[in-house]
Write a protein that holds these residues in place. Structure first.
Motif, PDB file in Angstrom:
ATOM      1  N   GLU A 278       6.835  26.728  11.634  1.00  0.00           N
ATOM      2  CA  GLU A 278       6.267  26.078  10.451  1.00  0.00           C
ATOM      3  C   GLU A 278       7.098  24.854  10.036  1.00  0.00           C
ATOM      4  O   GLU A 278       6.563  23.776   9.810  1.00  0.00           O
ATOM      5  N   TYR A 279       8.406  25.052   9.901  1.00  0.00           N
ATOM      6  CA  TYR A 279       9.224  24.000   9.297  1.00  0.00           C
ATOM      7  C   TYR A 279       9.890  23.061  10.310  1.00  0.00           C
ATOM      8  O   TYR A 279      10.317  21.965   9.923  1.00  0.00           O
ATOM      9  N   GLY A 280       9.942  23.484  11.597  1.00  0.00           N
ATOM     10  CA  GLY A 280      10.530  22.619  12.636  1.00  0.00           C
ATOM     11  C   GLY A 280       9.785  21.287  12.722  1.00  0.00           C
ATOM     12  O   GLY A 280      10.387  20.208  12.575  1.00  0.00           O
ATOM     13  N   PRO A 281       8.457  21.328  12.947  1.00  0.00           N
ATOM     14  CA  PRO A 281       7.707  20.067  13.057  1.00  0.00           C
ATOM     15  C   PRO A 281       7.777  19.222  11.786  1.00  0.00           C
ATOM     16  O   PRO A 281       7.885  18.001  11.851  1.00  0.00           O
ATOM     17  N   LEU A 282       7.782  19.883  10.606  1.00  0.00           N
ATOM     18  CA  LEU A 282       7.880  19.122   9.352  1.00  0.00           C
ATOM     19  C   LEU A 282       9.198  18.358   9.300  1.00  0.00           C
ATOM     20  O   LEU A 282       9.249  17.188   8.900  1.00  0.00           O
ATOM     21  N   SER A 283      10.277  19.034   9.728  1.00  0.00           N
ATOM     22  CA  SER A 283      11.599  18.393   9.724  1.00  0.00           C
ATOM     23  C   SER A 283      11.627  17.240  10.726  1.00  0.00           C
ATOM     24  O   SER A 283      12.136  16.160  10.418  1.00  0.00           O
ATOM     25  N   ARG A 284      11.046  17.483  11.899  1.00  0.00           N
ATOM     26  CA  ARG A 284      11.046  16.410  12.922  1.00  0.00           C
ATOM     27  C   ARG A 284      10.275  15.191  12.408  1.00  0.00           C
ATOM     28  O   ARG A 284      10.740  14.063  12.513  1.00  0.00           O
ATOM     29  N   ASP A 285       9.100  15.436  11.830  1.00  0.00           N
ATOM     30  CA  ASP A 285       8.298  14.317  11.297  1.00  0.00           C
ATOM     31  C   ASP A 285       9.074  13.547  10.244  1.00  0.00           C
ATOM     32  O   ASP A 285       9.084  12.330  10.218  1.00  0.00           O
ATOM     33  N   TYR A 286       9.705  14.321   9.335  1.00  0.00           N
ATOM     34  CA  TYR A 286      10.438  13.658   8.250  1.00  0.00           C
ATOM     35  C   TYR A 286      11.572  12.797   8.815  1.00  0.00           C
ATOM     36  O   TYR A 286      11.746  11.643   8.405  1.00  0.00           O
ATOM     37  N   ASN A 287      12.321  13.366   9.745  1.00  0.00           N
ATOM     38  CA  ASN A 287      13.470  12.623  10.277  1.00  0.00           C
ATOM     39  C   ASN A 287      13.049  11.395  11.080  1.00  0.00           C
ATOM     40  O   ASN A 287      13.798  10.418  11.170  1.00  0.00           O
ATOM     41  N   ALA A 288      11.819  11.443  11.633  1.00  0.00           N
ATOM     42  CA  ALA A 288      11.320  10.260  12.347  1.00  0.00           C
ATOM     43  C   ALA A 288      10.932   9.156  11.359  1.00  0.00           C
ATOM     44  O   ALA A 288      10.950   7.976  11.696  1.00  0.00           O
TER      45      ALA A 288
END
Ligand code: SGN
Ligand code: CA
Length: 508
Positions: A278-288
Motif C-alpha cells: 500500500e505505502y511503498g508505491p505512495l512513497s516512491r511516487d512522492y520521492n519522485a
C-alpha cells in the motif's frame, strides 16, 4: 430484564413493567479522537458512517455535546466520576487515576449490574468496579495489540477495532443472563498514528476532500491559537503519521527509524507485506516528485484524512456488527446504546490535527444514543450537554440516585421527552497539560449558546472572546472590540460564578 425489587409487588407484575422500573442494559461505545466532522449524521461531507447514523436514526443525536477537558485520560476520568477535572483530580494525561473514587460502574454493580470494560483505558491504575476487564496497555496498538486481561498481559492477533468488538460480543453472549449489564467498549481508533485495517486500504483512494476554508489560518489576533505545535504542515511526520518513507534521503531521521522498527515488530509477515504494497508505491511516487509549501501542506492534509477516515470506517463497520448482534440476541428493547468519543479532533480546521483546545472542533464530541423502550425521544436534542453528564444519566437509567458530589446533570429528562424548562445555559471548560506535546497553553473558559470567553495562562496571560453566531469558525477574537464590552463583562461574571459553583480553587 431485571426489575427493581422494591417496586415489584407480587401479583401485580405488570405494573412493574412500567419503563421507570426496569434496569436497562447499557452498551457504552467510545472511540478515541473521533471528530463529529467525520460522522455523516452530523452532516460531515468527508465520509459516510451508516452504522453510527443508524444509532442516531433509530434514536437521538445530541447536536451540542461537549467535553470538560479535551484530552484522553482526563476525559475518561470525568466520564467515570461525573466530575470536572479539578474535582476528580485527573487533570492531564500524566496523572494516575485515583481508583478509590466513586464511579458509575461501581454504583451500577452495587445496584445489581454485571459490568465489563474492554479496550482503551489509559488511566494507569488498574480498573475498579468491573466484573471483567480487558484493556490495552497505555495507548495500545492497532495491529496485534497487547491486552491486560484482569492483570494478565498477552498479545492478541488481528486488528484492534475488530478484536475489541469480538470481545464485547463474546462477553455479552456469555454474561450471567439473570442480571442487567453495562459494558464499556472503548476503541483505540481513530487515534494517531491512524493505522488502517489492511482490508480498508482501497477506501478514499480517489476522494477529493475539501480543504477547510481556514486551513491556511495565520492566527492573527488569537495568541492562544498561535501558540501550539499541531500544524499539519509543520508538525506532522512524513513517515509515522503519513507513511511516506525515504524523504530524508540517506540521512534517515530517528523518527523514521523508530517507525520502521515498530512496523517490523508489530505487524507480522502478512500485514507487513500488505503495508508495503500500500505505502511503498505512495512513497516512491512522492520521492519522485517531492513537494514544498502550500502543495506539501495540502498533500499532508489529504494523506492524513485518508488514513484517519479509514480507521473510522472500521469503527463504523464493527459498530454495525455489534448492533446486529444486540438486535439478534433479543436485547434491543431493553438496551441503551451510547456512542461518543473521548473528545473531538481537528481535521484540518485552522491547519491542525489533535485536540486540547476549547475551540469548537475539539471541545465538541459526538454523542448518539439508541434508547430502550419507554424513552420516547427521537431525533435532535439541542441542549448543551457535557461528558460529565453521562455518569448521572447511566445511574438514573438504572434507578440509582446519582450522588450529590457528581457535577454532571442526568440527561434522562431529555431522553424521556419531558418538557425541560430550565437546562444549563453555560458550560465550564479547563485544559491543563503544559508543558506537553503540541504545546497548547493551559486555558479555561465559559461557553454559552452564543459566546465563548477563554483565558489562556501559563507563560501567557490573555483573553479571547468569540461571537459564535457571526463567527462559528472562531477567526475573530473580539475581546478588544468595544461593541462587545457589555457581553464581555457579563461573561466574566458568569464564568466567575460557574467556577465558584464547581468549587474551582482560586489559583487554578
Ligand atoms: C500521543 C500522540 C499525540 C496525542 C497524545 C494524547 N503522539 O502522544 O499526538 O496528542 O497521544 O492523545 S504520537 O506520536 O505518540 O501518536 S490522547 O487522546 O491519548 O489524549
Ligand atoms: Ca483521545
Amino acid at each position: 430484564m431485571r426489575l427493581i425489587p422494591l417496586l415489584c409487588i407480587p401479583g401485580v407484575i405488570t405494573s412493574c413493567q412500567v419503563r421507570e422500573h426496569e434496569q436497562p442494559n447499557i452498551v457504552f461505545i467510545m472511540t478515541d479522537d473521533h471528530g463529529y466532522q467525520a460522522l455523516s449524521a452530523y452532516g460531515g461531507r468527508l465520509n459516510t458512517t451508516p452504522a453510527l447514523d443508524r444509532i442516531a436514526g433509530e434514536g437521538v443525536i445530541f447536536r451540542n455535546s461537549f467535553v470538560c477537558n479535551s484530552i484522553s485520560a482526563p476525559s475518561r476520568a470525568a466520564l467515570l466520576t461525573g466530575k470536572h477535572s479539578h474535582t476528580n483530580g485527573h487533570i492531564d494525561n500524566r496523572h494516575r487515576f485515583d481508583s478509590s473514587q466513586v464511579t458509575f460502574p461501581k454504583l451500577l454493580r452495587e445496584a445489581g449490574y454485571q459490568t465489563a470494560l474492554i479496550g482503551k483505558w489509559h488511566l494507569q491504575s488498574e480498573p475498579t468496579g468491573f466484573d471483567y476487564w480487558n484493556i490495552l496497555p497505555g495507548q495500545g496498538s492497532y495491529y496485534n495489540p497487547d491486552f491486560i486481561e484482569m492483570g494478565r498481559r498477552y498479545r492478541e492477533e488481528g486488528y484492534a477495532t475488530t478484536i475489541i468488538t469480538d470481545m464485547a460480543i463474546d462477553w455479552i453472549s456469555k454474561r450471567d443472563k439473570s442480571k442487567p449489564f453495562c459494558i464499556l467498549v472503548h476503541h483505540k481508533a481513530p487515534h494517531r498514528n491512524w493505522m488502517p485495517d489492511t482490508i480498508d486500504f482501497d477506501l478514499f483512494d480517489d476522494a477529493d476532500f475539501p480543504v477547510p476554508a481556514n486551513f491556511f489560518d495565520n492566527y492573527e489576533g488569537r495568541k492562544g491559537a498561535e501558540l501550539q505545535k499541531m500544524s499539519i504542515y509543520k508538525d506532522m511526520r512524513m513517515a509515522s503519521d503519513l507513511k511516506i518513507t525515504g524523504t530524508d534521503g540517506d540521512s534517515i531521521s530517528q523518527s523514521e527509524k523508530d517507525y520502521i522498527s515498530y512496523l517490523g515488530n508489530r505487524l507480522g509477515q502478512q500485514h507487513y507485506k500488505a503495508w508495503q504494497e500500500e505505502y511503498g508505491p505512495l512513497s516512491r511516487d512522492y520521492n519522485a516528485h517531492p513537494l514544498t509549501g502550500d502543495s506539501l501542506a495540502i498533500f499532508k492534509l489529504k494523506r492524513y484524512l485518508t488514513d484517519y477516515l479509514r480507521t473510522v470506517q472500521s469503527v463504523d463497520r464493527n459498530t454495525g456488527r455489534l448492533l446486529d448482534f444486540i438486535d439478534s440476541a433479543g436485547l434491543r428493547d431493553n438496551t441503551i446504546i451510547v456512542y461518543t468519543s473521548d473528545q473531538g479532533f481537528f481535521l484540518g480546521e485552522h491547519g491542525w490535527f489533535d485536540k486540547r483546545f476549547m475551540y469548537e472542533e475539539s471541545f465538541r464530541t459526538p454523542l448518539l444514543m439508541r434508547l430502550p423502550n419507554g424513552y420516547n425521544t427521537r431525533g435532535d436534542i439541542s441542549e448543551m450537554v457535557q461528558n460529565i453528564d453521562l455518569a448521572p444519566t447511566f445511574l438514573e437509567l438504572a434507578g440509582v440516585r446519582p450522588p450529590d458530589e457528581m457535577q454532571g446533570i442526568s440527561l434522562v429528562p431529555l431522553l424521556k421527552g419531558s418538557e425541560v424548562r430550565k437546562w444549563r445555559d453555560a458550560l465550564y471548560y479547563h485544559y491543563y497539560e503544559y508543558p506537553g506535546e503540541h504545546d497548547t497553553r493551559p486555558h479555561y473558559g465559559i461557553r454559552t449558546e452564543r459566546y465563548k470567553l477563554i483565558h489562556f495562562y501559563g507563560d501567557t496571560d490573555h483573553w479571547e472572546l468569540y461571537d459564535l453566531i457571526g463567527d462559528p469558525q472562531e477567526m475573530r477574537n473580539v475581546i478588544d472590540d468595544p461593541s462587545y464590552d457589555m457581553e464581555e463583562e457579563s461573561l466574566r461574571n458568569r464564568l466567575a460564578e460557574l467556577r465558584r459553583s464547581y468549587n474551582v480553587p482560586e489559583e487554578e
